[in-house]
Design an enzyme around this catalytic site. Structure first.
Site, PDB file in Angstrom:
ATOM      1  N   ASP A 180     -66.010 -12.006 -18.143  1.00 53.34           N
ATOM      2  CA  ASP A 180     -65.635 -11.950 -16.734  1.00 53.34           C
ATOM      3  C   ASP A 180     -64.857 -13.187 -16.312  1.00 53.34           C
ATOM      4  O   ASP A 180     -64.836 -14.199 -17.006  1.00 53.34           O
ATOM      5  CB  ASP A 180     -66.904 -11.858 -15.869  1.00 53.34           C
ATOM      6  CG  ASP A 180     -67.425 -10.443 -15.804  1.00 53.34           C
ATOM      7  OD1 ASP A 180     -66.701  -9.529 -16.219  1.00 53.34           O
ATOM      8  OD2 ASP A 180     -68.562 -10.252 -15.332  1.00 53.34           O
TER       9      ASP A 180
ATOM     10  N   LYS B 229     -62.676  -9.813 -12.694  1.00 50.91           N
ATOM     11  CA  LYS B 229     -62.336  -9.209 -11.405  1.00 50.91           C
ATOM     12  C   LYS B 229     -62.162 -10.308 -10.372  1.00 50.91           C
ATOM     13  O   LYS B 229     -62.809 -11.334 -10.433  1.00 50.91           O
ATOM     14  CB  LYS B 229     -63.474  -8.320 -10.898  1.00 50.91           C
ATOM     15  CG  LYS B 229     -64.024  -7.339 -11.862  1.00 50.91           C
ATOM     16  CD  LYS B 229     -65.114  -6.556 -11.178  1.00 50.91           C
ATOM     17  CE  LYS B 229     -65.922  -5.733 -12.151  1.00 50.91           C
ATOM     18  NZ  LYS B 229     -66.870  -6.511 -12.932  1.00 50.91           N
TER      19      LYS B 229
ATOM     20  N   MET C 190     -71.095 -14.134  -2.657  1.00 47.16           N
ATOM     21  CA  MET C 190     -69.886 -13.386  -2.263  1.00 47.16           C
ATOM     22  C   MET C 190     -69.768 -13.249  -0.746  1.00 47.16           C
ATOM     23  O   MET C 190     -69.367 -12.208  -0.238  1.00 47.16           O
ATOM     24  CB  MET C 190     -69.910 -11.968  -2.884  1.00 47.16           C
ATOM     25  CG  MET C 190     -69.887 -11.977  -4.389  1.00 47.16           C
ATOM     26  SD  MET C 190     -70.214 -10.359  -5.113  1.00 47.16           S
ATOM     27  CE  MET C 190     -71.983 -10.281  -5.045  1.00 47.16           C
TER      28      MET C 190
HETATM   29  C1  SAM Z   1     -70.219 -11.107  -8.670  1.00 49.97           C
HETATM   30  S1  SAM Z   1     -71.284 -12.427  -8.202  1.00 49.97           S
HETATM   31  C2  SAM Z   1     -71.942 -12.816  -9.775  1.00 49.97           C
HETATM   32  C3  SAM Z   1     -73.226 -13.599  -9.692  1.00 49.97           C
HETATM   33  C4  SAM Z   1     -73.742 -14.003 -11.056  1.00 49.97           C
HETATM   34  N1  SAM Z   1     -74.161 -12.859 -11.819  1.00 49.97           N
HETATM   35  C5  SAM Z   1     -74.893 -15.004 -10.942  1.00 49.97           C
HETATM   36  O1  SAM Z   1     -76.026 -14.680 -11.344  1.00 49.97           O
HETATM   37  O2  SAM Z   1     -74.650 -16.109 -10.458  1.00 49.97           O
HETATM   38  C6  SAM Z   1     -70.139 -13.720  -7.915  1.00 49.97           C
HETATM   39  C7  SAM Z   1     -70.599 -14.657  -6.806  1.00 49.97           C
HETATM   40  O3  SAM Z   1     -71.576 -15.565  -7.315  1.00 49.97           O
HETATM   41  C8  SAM Z   1     -71.452 -16.815  -6.679  1.00 49.97           C
HETATM   42  N2  SAM Z   1     -71.129 -17.813  -7.698  1.00 49.97           N
HETATM   43  C9  SAM Z   1     -71.054 -17.629  -9.030  1.00 49.97           C
HETATM   44  N3  SAM Z   1     -70.808 -18.783  -9.680  1.00 49.97           N
HETATM   45  C10 SAM Z   1     -70.717 -19.729  -8.714  1.00 49.97           C
HETATM   46  C11 SAM Z   1     -70.452 -21.124  -8.726  1.00 49.97           C
HETATM   47  N4  SAM Z   1     -70.256 -21.789  -9.865  1.00 49.97           N
HETATM   48  N5  SAM Z   1     -70.406 -21.776  -7.532  1.00 49.97           N
HETATM   49  C12 SAM Z   1     -70.623 -21.131  -6.376  1.00 49.97           C
HETATM   50  N6  SAM Z   1     -70.878 -19.816  -6.308  1.00 49.97           N
HETATM   51  C13 SAM Z   1     -70.926 -19.121  -7.449  1.00 49.97           C
HETATM   52  C14 SAM Z   1     -70.337 -16.682  -5.653  1.00 49.97           C
HETATM   53  O4  SAM Z   1     -70.917 -16.327  -4.421  1.00 49.97           O
HETATM   54  C15 SAM Z   1     -69.518 -15.556  -6.237  1.00 49.97           C
HETATM   55  O5  SAM Z   1     -68.754 -14.901  -5.241  1.00 49.97           O
END
Ligand code: SAM
Length: 261
Positions: A37, A59, A173
């Protein structure tokens, strides 16, 4: 005929490659194909064998280069071709990661699969900016919610439960809908003084955070330009940041983009 392969759904953690689990690193190092991803860093991909195929199915919000059903088909096809596949996802595969949708598809087609958890963004961000998710006397629980619903449908959340002042709220998100989220929480009685931290690129060298309050968040966000993923932590626990970061600062050199009280 080649024997059927297998798919391992692997959590890559929040960004810092050192937050990868040993089990995840081993799975990546023995993969024949990596399907990954957008939020998976190059440093983590570099752990794959030089000869492993790397397939980017990343995505972006409002933009889905590879639709989910095609990703599902791809995983099934690769495994049927006898390949050892690692499906690499940011954070944890089972937290807003569609890992369960892919697992159901694999199950349906009789493809062997395994899940390796990852540190989810909430935990990575909380530790990195020195904000606990629970704390005796401040928060009795924590809720992870999505601030973005399928095909831009309206947000359908348990607003009353989320407005409980003893609950820490973590919004994934949420950047594009944060105005609505704040308004709903304030309307249901969450105090305007409730502290909030927005964390951008948590655990990565580009990490930035914005300290604010529910009442001022919308205005404060307009003073910063975040690029990359953003996560919101809302609740009284955020008030501990200023105390904890004094001693934690050596490990978490987080530049504060702005501070509003
Ligand atoms: C589709 S979700 C995936 C979440 C992922 N599976 C997890 O457990 O963290 C993507 C969202 O996770 C959050 N996110 C993921 N990595 C991040 C990071 N390094 N810093 C801040 N937000 C993060 C944000 O809100 C982003 O829009």
């Amino acid at each position: 005929m080649k024997p059927i392969g297998k798919v391992t759904l692997v959590g890559a953690g929040p960004g810092d490659p050192e937050l990868l689990t040993i089990k995840a690193a081993k799975a990546i190092a023995s993969a024949e194909v990596i399907v990954y991803d957008r939020l998976v860093s190059d440093a983590i991909l570099a752990l794959a064998p030089a000869g492993a195929a790397r397939i980017n199915v990343g995505k972006r919000p409002q933009h889905h280069p590879v639709p989910q059903h095609e990703i599902n088909d791809l995983l099934v096809r690769l495994a049927r071709g006898g390949r050892r596949v690692v499906r690499l996802k940011g954070g944890d595969p089972f937290v807003f990661g569609r890992g369960s949708e892919e697992a159901l598809e694999l199950q349906y087609h009789g493809i062997p699969f395994a899940i390796i958890p990852g540190i989810t963004a909430a935990q990575g961000a909380a530790a990195s900016v020195c904000v606990p998710l629970t704390h005796r006397g401040l928060a009795t629980g924590v809720r992870y919610v999505t601030g973005h619903c399928r095909e831009d449908a309206g947000l359908d959340l348990d607003w009353r439960g989320l407005a409980d002042h003893r609950t820490t709220l973590v919004v994934y998100m949420g950047l594009s809908n944060i105005g609505e989220i704040v308004t709903r929480l304030l309307d249901l009685g969450r105090a305007a003084t409730t502290p909030v931290v927005a964390v951008n690129n948590a655990t990565l060298p580009e990490e930035r955070c914005l300290l604010s309050t529910l009442g001022t968040l919308h205005a404060d966000l307009s003073t910063v330009s975040f690029e990359g993923p953003v996560l919101f932590i809302i609740g009284e626990v955020v008030s501990l940041q200023s105390v904890l970061s004094k001693i934690g600062a050596f490990a978490n050199e987080t530049p504060l983009a702005a501070v509003a009280q």
